[in-house]
Design a protein around this motif. Structure first.
Motif, short mmCIF file in Angstrom:
data_model
loop_
_atom_site.label_atom_id
_atom_site.label_comp_id
_atom_site.label_asym_id
_atom_site.label_seq_id
_atom_site.Cartn_x
_atom_site.Cartn_y
_atom_site.Cartn_z
N THR A 41 -16.75 -32.58 -14.02
CA THR A 41 -16.71 -31.23 -14.59
C THR A 41 -16.22 -31.38 -16.03
OG1 THR A 41 -14.43 -30.81 -13.94
CG2 THR A 41 -16.15 -30.19 -12.36
N GLU A 42 -16.45 -30.34 -16.78
CA GLU A 42 -16.03 -30.35 -18.18
C GLU A 42 -14.52 -30.62 -18.28
OE1 GLU A 42 -18.78 -29.88 -20.18
OE2 GLU A 42 -17.42 -30.58 -21.76
N SER A 43 -13.74 -29.96 -17.39
CA SER A 43 -12.28 -30.13 -17.51
C SER A 43 -11.84 -31.53 -17.05
CB SER A 43 -11.51 -29.03 -16.78
OG SER A 43 -12.03 -28.84 -15.50
N ALA A 44 -12.63 -32.19 -16.19
CA ALA A 44 -12.26 -33.56 -15.80
C ALA A 44 -12.26 -34.48 -17.01
CB ALA A 44 -13.22 -34.08 -14.74
N THR A 45 -13.15 -34.20 -17.96
CA THR A 45 -13.26 -35.09 -19.14
C THR A 45 -12.03 -34.95 -20.05
OG1 THR A 45 -14.43 -33.45 -20.49
CG2 THR A 45 -15.79 -34.91 -19.13
N ARG A 46 -11.20 -33.93 -19.80
CA ARG A 46 -9.94 -33.79 -20.55
C ARG A 46 -8.89 -34.77 -20.03
NH1 ARG A 46 -9.27 -28.85 -24.02
NH2 ARG A 46 -11.34 -27.95 -23.89
N PHE A 47 -9.05 -35.17 -18.77
CA PHE A 47 -8.06 -36.07 -18.17
C PHE A 47 -8.47 -37.53 -18.25
CE2 PHE A 47 -7.09 -32.01 -16.33
CZ PHE A 47 -5.70 -32.02 -16.22
N ILE A 48 -9.77 -37.79 -18.19
CA ILE A 48 -10.25 -39.17 -18.19
C ILE A 48 -11.67 -39.15 -18.77
CG2 ILE A 48 -10.93 -38.94 -15.72
CD1 ILE A 48 -10.20 -41.96 -15.43
N THR A 49 -12.02 -40.18 -19.53
CA THR A 49 -13.31 -40.10 -20.24
C THR A 49 -14.48 -40.55 -19.36
OG1 THR A 49 -13.30 -42.33 -21.08
CG2 THR A 49 -12.13 -40.68 -22.39
#
Ligand code: CTP
Length: 407
Positions: A41-49
């Motif tokens: 999800t878009e927000s997952a990319t905030r935690f890990i690339t």
């Protein structure tokens, strides 16, 4: 382990601190032989690339419903085509809510709607979010829709709270996934196993033992669990972690092992004796350390240990008994003799130089139907093959109960 060989898994990752564990899970799934396609999800990319997942999976990672790398412009259909399972780990409270409502506003939620593969979710959230009536409601709806939950676990959370909501560890999620994808050939069966060496004390620090690592027995316990059995594992002293979901009783000596086995044997459908039980024990272990200043080597008498397998096979209502024969020569002759002597339907023979103490093995099965070699390899894979073979034999005995009457 290669237990997911030939399987393609779509791994969905949502935005939460547990997302970093999804990278470890991905690595472990790859080690188990799976091909893994990652959607974030878009927000997952905030935690890990996405790059981390791309490097670990060796495949492109997708985050967007409008991704033009899929030639027909339909990533929501294409990406889940041909997958054996969709696993969302970590799944946030928001993602569960969106799935429960049947929403399709991003790539991952759309994929979970447009699928014909089973869907597994490993939730990860703060305990209050997990306990909230809205989340309870959503979990109920998803269970009703046939979604399968792995966890969450109880424990310390990233926010400092303690409670239910923590994502299962990657190894536990992998174990649950393998189990979920394994045919339930032993469903409703009670399986009792022994594993590892025994240790027969001489004095408080010394004893007689052997080089068994316990790996074959533990692998069989796992494979039986994965095939749907209720598993009781009686283990000698080994350094292995308990197979996830099995009931493990740890013992030291052959006599302790026998007592533990005889407690469970009357209700077991299947008994697999994998332990390398010491044939002899020291008649009287001394309570103080033997001192070399005494000038004499320790003086002890050996007495025979009971044969646990033979005792179980002779019970009035014996479970289906499987033995192991580790030989250094004449495998075929010795294994078949052992099978007949112990009056058991199946014995698994191997040469000690092929398996003892190691991670791989080469075994041949000897039964009243003849000999059946299993291709050499990792003990986990051999265990799965063995469980398949045993399930075949069980189906042929006493309407599948495995029990034989000794009168
Ligand atoms: N076994 C058992 N209790 C024992 C000894 C062995 O349950 N006291 C089981 C093992 O778990 C294995 C099988 O019996 O399934 C091995 O048979 P056994 O004849 O005892 O093997 P070895 O000890 O290797 O015998 P030998 O030294 O004669 O080859």
């Amino acid at each position: 382990m290669m237990e997911l060989q030939d399987k393609t898994i779509l791994l969905g990752v949502c935005g939460g601190v547990a997302a970093y564990k999804a990278a470890i899970l991905l690595r472990d799934m790859r080690r188990a032989g799976a091909r893994v396609r990652v959607v974030m999800t878009e927000s997952a990319t905030r935690f890990i690339t996405p790059l981390t997942f791309q490097a670990l999976s060796g495949e492109a990672v997708y985050t967007c419903l409008w991704d033009d790398r899929i030639p027909n412009g339909m990533p929501h259909i294409e990406l889940s085509r041909g997958v054996d399972a969709i696993l969302v780990a970590s799944a946030t409270a928001d993602f569960l809510a969106r799935m429960a409502a049947g929403r399709a506003e991003d790539l991952l939620s759309t994929l979970t709607l447009a699928r014909n593969a089973p869907l597994f979710v490993a939730p990860a959230m703060n305990r209050q979010m997990w306990e909230h009536p809205a989340t309870r409601r959503n979990v109920g709806l998803l269970l009703g829709d046939g979604v399968c939950f792995f966890g969450p676990a109880f424990g310390e959370q990233a926010c400092g709270d303690e409670g239910e909501g923590r994502m299962l560890e990657p190894a536990e999620i992998l174990e649950s996934l393998i189990a979920a994808l394994t045919p339930k050939r032993l469903l409703g069966k009670k399986v009792l196993l022994t594993a590892g060496p025994t240790f027969e004390a001489i004095d408080p620090v010394r004893g007689i033992t052997n080089l068994s690592s316990g790996r074959m027995g533990y692998a069989l316990a796992r494979a039986a669990m994965q095939a749907g059995a209720e598993v009781s594992l009686i283990s000698g002293p080994v350094e292995l972690a308990a197979p996830y979901g099995a009931c493990v009783t740890r013992v030291t000596s052959a006599l302790e092992m026998r007592d533990a086995v005889l407690k469970d044997a009357p209700t077991a459908d299947l008994f697999i004796a994998v332990a390398a039980v010491a044939d002899y024990r020291v008649e009287k272990a001394v309570s103080q350390k033997h001192k070399k200043e005494s000038g004499k080597p320790p003086d002890f008498k050996l007495v025979a240990n009971p044969d646990i397998l033979a005792e179980v096979a002779a019970l009035a209502h014996a479970p289906f008994c499987v033995g192991f024969a580790a030989e250094s020569e004449n495998l075929e002759k010795f294994a078949e003799e052992k099978r007949k002597r112990k009056k058991i339907p199946l014995i698994v023979g191997n040469l000690v130089q092929d398996g003892l103490g190691g991670k791989t093995n080469r075994v041949t099965l000897f039964s009243e139907h003849g000999r059946y070699p299993i291709p050499p390899g990792d003990k986990n894979i051999i265990a799965r093959r063995l469980i398949e073979h045993i399930a075949d034999l069980l189906e042929k005995t006493d309407a599948g109960t495995g029990r034989r009457k000794n009168s």
